[in-house]
Motif scaffolding. Structure first.
Motif, short mmCIF file in Angstrom:
data_model
loop_
_atom_site.label_atom_id
_atom_site.label_comp_id
_atom_site.label_asym_id
_atom_site.label_seq_id
_atom_site.Cartn_x
_atom_site.Cartn_y
_atom_site.Cartn_z
N LYS A 119 -0.55 -7.52 7.55
CA LYS A 119 0.85 -7.79 6.87
C LYS A 119 0.69 -7.63 5.53
N LEU A 120 2.11 -7.40 4.99
CA LEU A 120 2.26 -7.16 3.56
C LEU A 120 1.67 -8.41 2.73
N ARG A 121 1.11 -8.17 1.66
CA ARG A 121 0.74 -9.14 0.67
C ARG A 121 1.52 -9.84 0.08
N THR A 122 2.88 -9.07 -0.54
CA THR A 122 4.16 -9.44 -1.00
C THR A 122 5.25 -9.12 -0.25
N PRO A 123 5.73 -10.01 0.93
CA PRO A 123 6.95 -9.59 1.77
C PRO A 123 8.30 -9.77 0.81
N SER A 124 9.05 -8.77 1.16
CA SER A 124 10.32 -8.92 0.65
C SER A 124 11.26 -9.95 1.23
N SER A 125 12.66 -9.93 0.72
CA SER A 125 13.41 -11.12 1.35
C SER A 125 13.86 -10.71 2.66
N GLU A 126 13.80 -9.42 3.21
CA GLU A 126 14.01 -9.36 4.53
C GLU A 126 12.67 -8.99 4.95
N LYS A 127 12.41 -9.10 6.34
CA LYS A 127 11.37 -9.03 7.01
C LYS A 127 10.94 -7.52 6.89
N ASP A 128 9.40 -7.34 6.53
CA ASP A 128 8.92 -5.92 6.56
C ASP A 128 9.84 -4.94 5.80
N LEU A 129 10.77 -5.29 4.96
CA LEU A 129 11.39 -4.48 4.37
C LEU A 129 10.84 -4.08 2.63
N VAL A 130 10.85 -3.04 2.58
CA VAL A 130 10.37 -2.57 1.23
C VAL A 130 11.37 -1.84 0.41
N ILE A 131 12.17 -2.13 -0.89
CA ILE A 131 13.00 -1.59 -1.39
C ILE A 131 12.41 -1.01 -2.70
N LEU A 132 12.59 0.32 -2.84
CA LEU A 132 12.09 1.01 -4.00
C LEU A 132 13.31 1.69 -4.98
N GLU A 133 13.23 1.77 -6.08
CA GLU A 133 13.90 2.39 -6.85
C GLU A 133 13.88 3.86 -7.22
N GLU A 134 14.88 4.72 -7.32
CA GLU A 134 14.59 6.13 -7.39
C GLU A 134 14.14 6.31 -8.81
N GLU A 135 13.36 7.41 -8.54
CA GLU A 135 12.43 7.97 -9.83
C GLU A 135 11.40 7.04 -10.25
N SER A 136 11.02 5.96 -9.61
CA SER A 136 9.98 4.96 -10.03
C SER A 136 8.63 5.78 -9.67
N ARG A 137 7.78 5.43 -10.25
CA ARG A 137 6.45 6.00 -10.27
C ARG A 137 5.34 4.99 -10.25
N LEU A 164 -0.11 3.98 -2.03
CA LEU A 164 0.16 4.50 -3.26
C LEU A 164 1.08 5.57 -3.26
N ILE A 165 2.23 5.33 -4.00
CA ILE A 165 3.37 6.39 -4.13
C ILE A 165 3.29 6.60 -5.67
N LYS A 166 2.87 7.94 -5.76
CA LYS A 166 2.93 8.58 -7.13
C LYS A 166 3.98 8.89 -7.68
N GLY A 167 5.03 9.36 -6.90
CA GLY A 167 6.45 9.62 -7.54
C GLY A 167 6.49 10.73 -8.11
N PRO A 168 7.76 10.98 -8.58
CA PRO A 168 8.79 10.14 -8.64
C PRO A 168 9.27 10.08 -7.16
N VAL A 169 10.00 8.74 -7.06
CA VAL A 169 10.44 8.28 -5.62
C VAL A 169 11.72 9.07 -5.44
N GLY A 170 11.68 9.58 -4.27
CA GLY A 170 13.11 10.15 -4.06
C GLY A 170 13.47 9.72 -2.78
N PHE A 171 14.94 9.91 -2.21
CA PHE A 171 15.22 9.32 -1.08
C PHE A 171 14.72 9.83 0.29
#
Length: 918
Positions: free
Chosen positions: A336-354, A392-399
């Motif tokens: 399971k995810l160590r830090t779950p989001s508000s919705e079950k098994d949903l991870v929200i990322l911000e564009e261009e994050s690294r 690990l997502i090195k980035g920058p994060v894209g759609f």
């Protein structure tokens, strides 16, 4: 009468012949027939001749054969001694006792003791037995036989004569045959020595005794030799069993280790393993002398839940200890995810994050695992990888990273799955911000320190604050300036020029673009160290002791102040008493600043007080106090003595005074005259506040003999002390001569005061010893010869060191004197020669011999008369007439008118008067 003499002579000759015949017997030699000597030691051979013959030659002889003898020691003709080899020189020609060093077994044999005189040679034979002490050695070994650990102890008694005997015991008791086996061997050598070896063997596991004794008996030992040998005893081991997970060649193994520590001997370790077709790996560990360990390696996935047992035992005790362990069974329950989001098994990322990390957690007990992930059923994108339990997502994060991801954790057959969705949101643009440039400045001006904290060119303006230590007061001034859309904050902290202890202040800068707080710190300068010194010394002025206390503070800018205080004083110090202080204040050196003050105190006034110097300064947290205690004054003491002065004819009376702080006035008073004498000989000696005063009055003994002298001590506080001592009264009554003396008769036979002493001629070192009657502690003797010259005296004796001659005779005068006391004795010295003594002795001996001979002759005549009563009366009458010519006693028949019938009552007296004058 002649026949009696011949009879006595015959008896004497027969008796001497009988004794002489006995002396010719061998019993006149005292000899010990059998002697035993120890190799390497010494032995005495005793032989003594007790006969009457004059021995001219004597010797000890060794019998080499029946006809050959070797002379070892003795005395040759003329009394010259000789010795050979290890024999010592005999005591005398008739006492052949010798000390022999036994250095070889070959010295055993027969020896003769022989004495030769002018008449014959006599000898006796003895036998010398030589024995040898054994050399005792022990040796310990350990070995393993048929899996059993044995210890072998060897005890040897070597080169002994005769053979030694060995026995074994433990605490004085013979060994048990159930545990210990003993094997004894012996051997002999042509030299007469022999070896005996005893071997003790036992299994260590059956022994609980820590020591065994080897006892060796031999007649050369005064008591049996006992050697203690330490034994190895059985000790049960401490056993343990542990399981360790290790990796080898990329595979997981469970290593099970069985360890036995401290056992003696080491136990055997056997295993009870799971029944499996796969044979586990085995390894033996070398842990040193005290421990033994064996391990098995089990693949972690093949023996789950199986039991493994270790058995620690010995061949005689096969199952001493048992330990078991169960191999673990591994499970993966979930992923399971160590830090779950508000919705079950949903991870929200911000564009261009690294460097975005998505952490997962594997639930279960597996030692390790691997995680593989896919995106939408295809391999992961290029910029996304799984490291451990993280994505690990090195980035920058894209759609393009949005989608459905599936991850699986696995360990051998154990697996768990996780499904999650990643959604990428567009980046929201915020107003531009940038962090400040931070600088820190420190400078000092007269009386103050200034610290500047600057946060410049920031947007928005930074927040600047100060962190100050407790009890540190300072002034803070801050302002904000703007330029080209940026703000600068300037804050200045004002503090005193120095502080009393090491302190630190901090400037804290906070801003949106800073990761936390930015801090700048500086250590505040401390005030210069103050060296406070308190010194004291004692000075004497006009016989009074003062204590000078100096208090100083060096290197103390800004200026310090010094005050004085006291403790333990009767009334303390008030303003009226400050005149007794001498205060000074100023600079001690041109290049340094300081203050100092001196107190000049009377020891007598401030005895027992504590003087305190109080220093106040800005650099001190609290005033510095230095104290000095003025010593207390003890009671004075005085001592009187009277006696003669060394190397002088005068006497002296000494008054010694010991006290504190003040020198008193001292004078002398003679009691009989009531006259005060002021002594000019006053010698004070100072030691700190203590003073020693010696006052000496010199006089001649005859002036004050038997009188009293008084020492008067006047203290400065008015009290007077008197001490009196008496001068002894001496006398010399007479001189006594301790030698044997005779009185000297005057012309009319009267005794005079002259003592007569006879000295022997030609004899040196003759003394005439005196005793002086009186109470003087000592005296001197001087003697004068008849011609008035001084005679030689030593102590209380008149000494004639040279040979005495007629020149030493005459009247001597001797005087005993001590100061003005004297006594005299007169001695008449006579010198007698050796010839006079010899002539007197010969006269006395001759007179005595003549008297004895005449007495024997008269006795023989009386006896002959009694035996011849049948003879005629004419012969009797003639005998009486012949004897009457010698002497007649009142009891003679002719004088008392009695007849021949009273002849038996006749008495004869012979008087020999020998007169001599010595």
């Amino acid at each position: 009468m002649g026949w009696l003499v011949f009879v006595l002579l015959g008896v004497f000759v027969n008796l001497s012949q009988s004794m002489e015949s006995q002396d010719l017997d061998g019993r006149n030699i005292v000899l010990e027939q059998n002697v035993t000597g120890v190799l390497g030691e010494e032995v005495y051979l005793r032989c003594l001749y007790k006969g009457p013959n004059n021995i001219t030659y004597s010797s000890w002889n060794r019998l080499e054969s029946s006809t050959n003898e070797k002379k070892m020691a003795g005395y040759r003709h003329g009394g010259k001694p000789f010795r050979k080899d290890s024999f010592s020189t005999p005591a005398s020609i008739t006492n052949l006792t010798v000390k022999v060093a036994i250095d070889s077994l070959d010295m055993e044999g027969r020896y003769t003791c022989a004495f030769s005189s002018d008449e014959e040679e006599i000898k006796e034979t003895m036998f010398l037995t030589v024995i040898a002490r054994p050399e005792i050695k022990t040796h310990v070994e350990e070995d393993v036989l048929n899996g059993t650990h044995y210890q072998t102890v060897t005890c040897s008694a070597l080169k002994a004569k005769p053979m030694a005997h060995i026995r074994w015991e433990i605490r004085g008791v013979p060994l048990s045959e159930d545990i210990f086996s003993i094997n004894t061997t012996n051997s002999k050598y042509p030299s007469g020595t022999s070896n005996i070896i005893s071997i003790l063997k036992f299994p260590i596991i059956l022994n609980n005794e820590s020591r065994v004794s080897c006892v060796v008996h031999h007649e050369a030992l005064t008591e049996p030799n006992m050697t203690d040998i330490n034994l190895q005893t059985f000790v049960s081991p401490n056993v343990s069993m542990e399981m360790v997970l290790i990796q080898k060649e990329g595979k997981d193994f469970l290593q099970v280790i069985c360890t036995a520590t401290g056992g003696r001997p080491h136990p055997d370790i056997t295993w009870v393993l799971p029944s499996s077709a796969h044979m586990p790996l085995s390894q033996k560990h070398n842990l040193g002398i005290e421990s033994v360990a064996i391990s098995y390696w089990f693949p972690s996935d093949l023996y789950e839940g199986e039991n493994v047992t270790c058995i620690f035992g010995y061949p005689l005790l096969p199952a001493l200890h048992t330990r078991s362990v169960t191999l673990p069974t591994y499970r993966i329950t979930s992923l399971k995810l160590r830090t779950p989001s508000s919705e079950k098994d949903l991870v929200i990322l911000e564009e261009e994050s690294r460097d975005v990390i998505i952490s997962m957690e594997v639930m279960g007990n597996v030692p390790n695992y691997t995680i593989n992930c896919t995106k939408d059923g295809e391999p992961m994108p290029k910029d996304v990888e799984v490291i451990g339990s993280n994505i690990l997502i090195k980035g920058p994060v894209g759609f393009n990273l949005s989608g459905h991801y599936q991850c699986q954790a696995s360990y051998h057959k154990q697996t768990a799955k996780l499904e999650l969705n990643i959604e990428v949101k567009p980046r929201v643009l915020l107003p531009a911000t940038f962090p400040p440039n931070i600088s820190f400045h420190f400078w000092k001006e007269v009386g103050n320190i200034y610290i500047e904290c600057l946060a410049s060119n920031a947007s928005p303006a930074a927040n600047v604050s100060w962190v100050l230590p407790q009890d540190l007061n300072g002034t803070i001034q801050s302002n904000i300036t703007s330029s080209n859309g940026s703000q600068t904050v300037r804050s200045i902290l004002t503090l005193p020029v120095c502080v009393s202890q090491e302190l630190k202040v901090e400037c804290v800068v906070e801003h949106l673009d800073l990761d936390g707080q930015e801090k700048r710190s500086v250590a505040l300068p401390t005030c210069v160290a103050i060296n406070v010194t308190l010194q004291s010394n004692t000075v004497w002025e006009n016989g009074v002791a003062y204590t000078e206390v100096n208090c100083s503070a060096d290197n103390a800018p800004p200026a310090a102040t010094i005050a004085w205080d006291t403790e333990d004083c009767a009334s303390g110090i008030n303003a009226s008493e400050l005149s007794s202080f001498v205060r000074h204040s100023g600079r001690q050196q041109e290049d340094t600043e300081g203050v100092w003050s001196t107190a000049h105190l009377s020891v007598q006034a401030y005895a027992g007080c504590t003087v305190i110097c109080v220093l106040k300064h800005q650099g001190l947290g609290r005033p510095e106090r230095k104290s000095f205690r003025i010593p207390s004054i003890g009671p004075p003491a005085s001592h009187l003595a009277v006696g003669p002065l060394r190397d002088s004819a005068l006497w002296a009376a000494v008054c010694e005074y010991r006290g504190d702080a003040v020198v008193p006035n001292i004078s002398w008073v003679i009691s009989n005259h009531n006259t005060t004498i002021v002594s000019a000989s006053i010698q004070p000696t100072y030691d700190d506040i203590k003073v020693l005063v010696n006052t000496t009055y010199e006089f001649e003994l005859h002036q004050y003999e038997g009188k009293n002298l008084t020492c008067v001590i006047q203290h400065n506080y008015g009290e007077e002390e008197r001490r009196t001592i008496s001068v002894p009264k001496y006398f010399i009554s007479s001189i006594v001569v301790l030698n044997k003396t005779s009185p000297l008769h005057g012309n009319h036979g009267q005794h005079t005061a002259v003592k007569r002493i006879a000295l022997q001629e030609a004899l040196p070192h003759q003394r005439i010893v005196f005793r002086v009657n009186g109470n003087t502690p000592t005296c001197h003797i001087k003697c004068f010869r008849p011609d008035g010259s001084a005679a030689h005296t030593v102590a209380l004796a008149l000494v004639f060191a040279e040979s005495v001659s007629e020149q030493d005779s005459g009247l001597y005068t001797c005087h005993a004197s001590w100061y003005h006391h004297k006594a005299t004795v007169f001695i008449q010295v006579d010198v007698t020669s050796q010839e006079t003594y010899m002539m007197t002795f010969i006269l006395i001996c001759f007179s005595s011999a003549a008297a004895i001979t005449l007495f024997l002759f008269v006795t023989m005549c009386v006896l002959c008369k009694r035996s011849g009563e049948s003879r005629s009366s004419n012969k009797v009458k003639k005998q009486r007439e012949s004897l009457a010519g010698l002497v007649q006693t009142p009891c003679s028949p002719e004088l008392n008118g009695k007849g021949p019938e009273y002849a038996e009552l006749v008495r004869y007296s012979i008087v020999i008067d020998v007169k001599s004058t010595v």
